[in-house]
Design a protein around this motif. Structure first.
Motif, PDB file in Angstrom:
ATOM      1  N   ARG A 118      48.607   0.952  23.593  1.00 58.17           N
ATOM      2  CA  ARG A 118      48.347   2.302  22.743  1.00 58.17           C
ATOM      3  C   ARG A 118      47.942   3.414  24.157  1.00 58.17           C
ATOM      4  NH1 ARG A 118      48.174   2.255  17.688  1.00 58.17           N
ATOM      5  NH2 ARG A 118      47.569   0.484  16.262  1.00 58.17           N
ATOM      6  N   ARG A 138      54.266   1.829  21.027  1.00 59.57           N
ATOM      7  CA  ARG A 138      54.257   1.926  19.484  1.00 59.57           C
ATOM      8  C   ARG A 138      54.270   0.474  19.337  1.00 59.57           C
ATOM      9  NH1 ARG A 138      58.275   4.363  14.991  1.00 59.57           N
ATOM     10  NH2 ARG A 138      57.141   3.688  13.189  1.00 59.57           N
ATOM     11  N   GLU A 188      47.732  -8.093   7.763  1.00 58.85           N
ATOM     12  CA  GLU A 188      47.053  -6.796   7.533  1.00 58.85           C
ATOM     13  C   GLU A 188      45.896  -7.233   8.235  1.00 58.85           C
ATOM     14  OE1 GLU A 188      45.634  -3.012   5.113  1.00 58.85           O
ATOM     15  OE2 GLU A 188      47.186  -4.396   4.204  1.00 58.85           O
ATOM     16  N   ARG A 220      44.067  -5.737  11.871  1.00 59.54           N
ATOM     17  CA  ARG A 220      43.067  -4.731  11.984  1.00 59.54           C
ATOM     18  C   ARG A 220      42.321  -5.529  12.844  1.00 59.54           C
ATOM     19  NH1 ARG A 220      43.077  -0.702   8.543  1.00 59.54           N
ATOM     20  NH2 ARG A 220      44.317  -0.851   6.508  1.00 59.54           N
ATOM     21  N   VAL A 252      46.487  -2.361  13.613  1.00 58.39           N
ATOM     22  CA  VAL A 252      46.561  -1.393  12.373  1.00 58.39           C
ATOM     23  C   VAL A 252      44.958  -0.638  12.335  1.00 58.39           C
ATOM     24  CG1 VAL A 252      46.250  -1.366   9.937  1.00 58.39           C
ATOM     25  CG2 VAL A 252      48.047  -2.599  10.888  1.00 58.39           C
ATOM     26  N   ARG A 253      44.986   0.447  12.121  1.00 56.18           N
ATOM     27  CA  ARG A 253      43.864   1.285  12.152  1.00 56.18           C
ATOM     28  C   ARG A 253      43.455   2.250  11.283  1.00 56.18           C
ATOM     29  NH1 ARG A 253      43.714   3.830  18.213  1.00 56.18           N
ATOM     30  NH2 ARG A 253      45.426   4.341  17.301  1.00 56.18           N
ATOM     31  N   HIS A 254      44.719   2.128  10.263  1.00 55.02           N
ATOM     32  CA  HIS A 254      44.528   3.527   9.271  1.00 55.02           C
ATOM     33  C   HIS A 254      44.549   2.765   7.859  1.00 55.02           C
ATOM     34  CE1 HIS A 254      46.330   5.699  12.620  1.00 55.02           C
ATOM     35  NE2 HIS A 254      45.222   6.750  12.106  1.00 55.02           N
ATOM     36  N   PRO A 255      44.347   3.297   6.887  1.00 51.32           N
ATOM     37  CA  PRO A 255      44.238   2.828   5.546  1.00 51.32           C
ATOM     38  C   PRO A 255      45.379   2.154   4.801  1.00 51.32           C
ATOM     39  CG  PRO A 255      42.950   4.867   5.592  1.00 51.32           C
ATOM     40  CD  PRO A 255      43.959   4.877   6.763  1.00 51.32           C
ATOM     41  N   ASP A 256      46.570   2.829   5.299  1.00 52.66           N
ATOM     42  CA  ASP A 256      47.900   2.442   4.429  1.00 52.66           C
ATOM     43  C   ASP A 256      48.758   2.187   5.458  1.00 52.66           C
ATOM     44  OD1 ASP A 256      46.809   2.691   1.929  1.00 52.66           O
ATOM     45  OD2 ASP A 256      46.812   4.978   2.016  1.00 52.66           O
ATOM     46  N   PRO A 257      49.038   1.031   6.132  1.00 52.94           N
ATOM     47  CA  PRO A 257      49.897   0.838   6.979  1.00 52.94           C
ATOM     48  C   PRO A 257      51.273   0.386   6.120  1.00 52.94           C
ATOM     49  CG  PRO A 257      48.925  -1.183   6.750  1.00 52.94           C
ATOM     50  CD  PRO A 257      48.231  -0.192   5.990  1.00 52.94           C
ATOM     51  N   GLY A 275      53.571   6.233  11.240  1.00 48.98           N
ATOM     52  CA  GLY A 275      52.623   5.244  10.647  1.00 48.98           C
ATOM     53  C   GLY A 275      52.605   3.847  11.425  1.00 48.98           C
ATOM     54  N   GLU A 276      51.872   2.935  10.952  1.00 45.02           N
ATOM     55  CA  GLU A 276      51.667   1.588  11.440  1.00 45.02           C
ATOM     56  C   GLU A 276      52.616   0.628  10.730  1.00 45.02           C
ATOM     57  OE1 GLU A 276      47.278   1.868  13.030  1.00 45.02           O
ATOM     58  OE2 GLU A 276      47.532   1.537  11.078  1.00 45.02           O
TER      59      GLU A 276
END
Length: 473
Positions: free
Chosen positions: A363, A368, A381, A385, A390-395, A419-420
């Protein structure tokens, strides 16, 4: 010198024997019906449309469609892993995967019994055997930990030799020694510091390690007999109590495998394990504390909830089921239908300790990361995490089925989405598909997308350990 030469000769001889055994899997000659006459031809001269004559003991020279068959059985172990011979017939079959067609035989397999006439449909690299060869050839070669350690040691030895030789050259030259004698002396010291017997030493060390493992009974034919000894299961006693009569190996399309065992008390039983969705779809009953009962919609939902609960904890989940078999060798369709669902097993396959640091370094470098895995989306998921992928709510979660349906523009559009990304339930074919460079990304970022799965910690290969947790539906 004699020891080095002897070990080198033994290694080269072993490599040559291995190469010869691989080449022997591809037949060199075959009998072909051309112009109404039987002709003996090199297998390389076959073309699609040739009629091949096959008998017991023949190696199949190409992928062929049977037009006449008399009690034909073939050994498909080279392609499917099935150790038991499988029957073949000339009757038409429904559309489906070519490897499952009972009216086809494939290059790299052997005719066990019977005789047949078959029309050639594919040769060379266009065959199923050739497709596997191309996939294997395209796979990137990764070094083992031992190779990394040997390379690091070689760099240290080389650095030390160069530094020592340079120092001696610098000391001798001002002392009045000539340029050439000083250089020759320093060169001799550098050569002397390099261990000439290192390859032989490594080979002998590895051989000694293998012997020690053998004395500890660590050498086994099947590695799974070890992922059984940990929970104190005796594979030998299990095989004696219920000897296995047949097996339908795992493949990525069915996402399950089945075995048949026979016991004097219970007769023949089929045992199935695989992805929960795949196994559950073939079940008509469920085993509870009160006994077996029909698998209704409420029970299916309960199993789905239990599966999601285990997967959300980062566990790899397997479903197990069974049924009674009519004989020792039931067909795959019979064996894997009308099952009784037994339960779920969750296995923890933790990431390596260095994965999180590797992801963070990627990162910081502007790379990416896209994760490819064969796991359930919830499992993927949770693991992503845990290591920081993955760090955001909705990959963006894409299944292998969806990925396989995408053409090149669709794949490019998918990777261009912000997004991820998690690509789950992917097959080996999906892993070998090289994505195009997404628009709007730098070359560094695009390379990260294409190669992230080869980095430490991306995908299943990064999780060597395993612990088990089980639950009943």
């Amino acid at each position: 010198m004699v020891l080095n030469a002897s070990i080198g000769f033994a290694q080269e001889y072993s490599a040559e024997r291995t190469s010869e055994s691989l080449q022997a899997m591809v037949p060199h000659r075959c009998r072909v019906l051309r112009g109404g006459e039987v002709t003996d031809l090199p297998a390389a001269d076959l073309v699609p449309g040739d009629v091949v004559l096959l008998e017991a003991g023949d190696a199949v020279p190409a992928d062929c469609r049977l037009v006449e068959a008399h009690d034909v059985t073939v050994n498909n172990a080279a392609l499917t892993g099935e150790s038991a011979p499988v029957g073949r017939s000339a009757q038409a079959v429904d559309a489906g995967p070519l490897l499952r067609a009972r009216n086809c035989v494939f290059m790299g397999t052997d005719v066990i019994s019977g005789s047949a006439r078959a029309v050639t449909i594919a040769t060379g690299t266009a065959t199923e055997f050739g497709r596997i060869f191309k996939l294997a050839a395209a796979a990137p070669r990764q070094k083992t930990p031992l190779q990394h350690q040997v390379a690091a040691m070689a760099r240290r030895v080389a650095g030390t030799a160069l530094a020592t030789g340079g120092l001696l050259f610098a000391v001798r030259l001002p002392a009045g020694q000539g340029l050439v004698p000083s250089f020759v002396f320093a060169l001799g010291v550098m050569v002397a510091l390099v261990p000439e017997g290192l390859p032989a030493t490594l080979s002998v060390s590895l051989a000694i390690g293998v012997r020690r493992m053998a004395r500890s009974h660590a050498l086994v034919k099947k590695l799974l007999a070890v992922a059984a000894a940990k929970p104190e299961v005796d594979p030998a006693a299990h095989d004696t109590a219920g000897p296995r009569t047949t097996e339908h190996p795992f493949d990525a399309e069915r996402m399950l495998m089945s075995t048949v065992t026979g016991t004097p008390a219970r007769g023949y039983e089929v045992h199935v394990k695989g992805a929960p969705q795949a196994v559950l779809g073939r079940c008509s009953a469920i085993m509870t504390q009160g006994g077996s009962r029909p698998l209704d919609e409420a029970a299916r939902k309960a199993v789905d909830v239990a599966n999601d609960e285990l997967a959300s904890q980062g566990l790899c989940v397997l479903a197990v089921a069974r049924r009674t078999a009519s004989g020792p060798r039931p067909g795959r369709q019979e064996a894997e239908s009308g099952l009784t669902f037994l339960g779920l097993a969750g296995m923890l396959d933790p990431p390596r300790p260095e994965v999180s640091a590797a992801v963070a370094a990627c990162r910081r470098a502007g790379i990416r990361i896209i994760m490819l895995t064969g796991d359930h989306p919830l499992t993927a998921e949770a693991v992503a995490r845990r290591v920081g992928i993955v760090r955001h709510p909705d990959p963006v979660v894409v299944s292998g089925t969806e990925l396989g349906a995408l053409d090149e523009p669709g794949l490019e559009a998918l990777l261009a989405r912000p997004g991820e990304h998690l690509l789950c339930r992917v097959s080996p074919l999906h892993r070998h598909r090289r994505p195009p460079r997404p628009r709007g990304l730098s070359s560094r970022s695009a390379d990260g997308c294409a190669g992230a799965r080869h980095r430490p910690g991306i995908g299943r290969a990064a999780r060597p350990g395993a612990r088990c947790r089980t639950t009943r539906a």
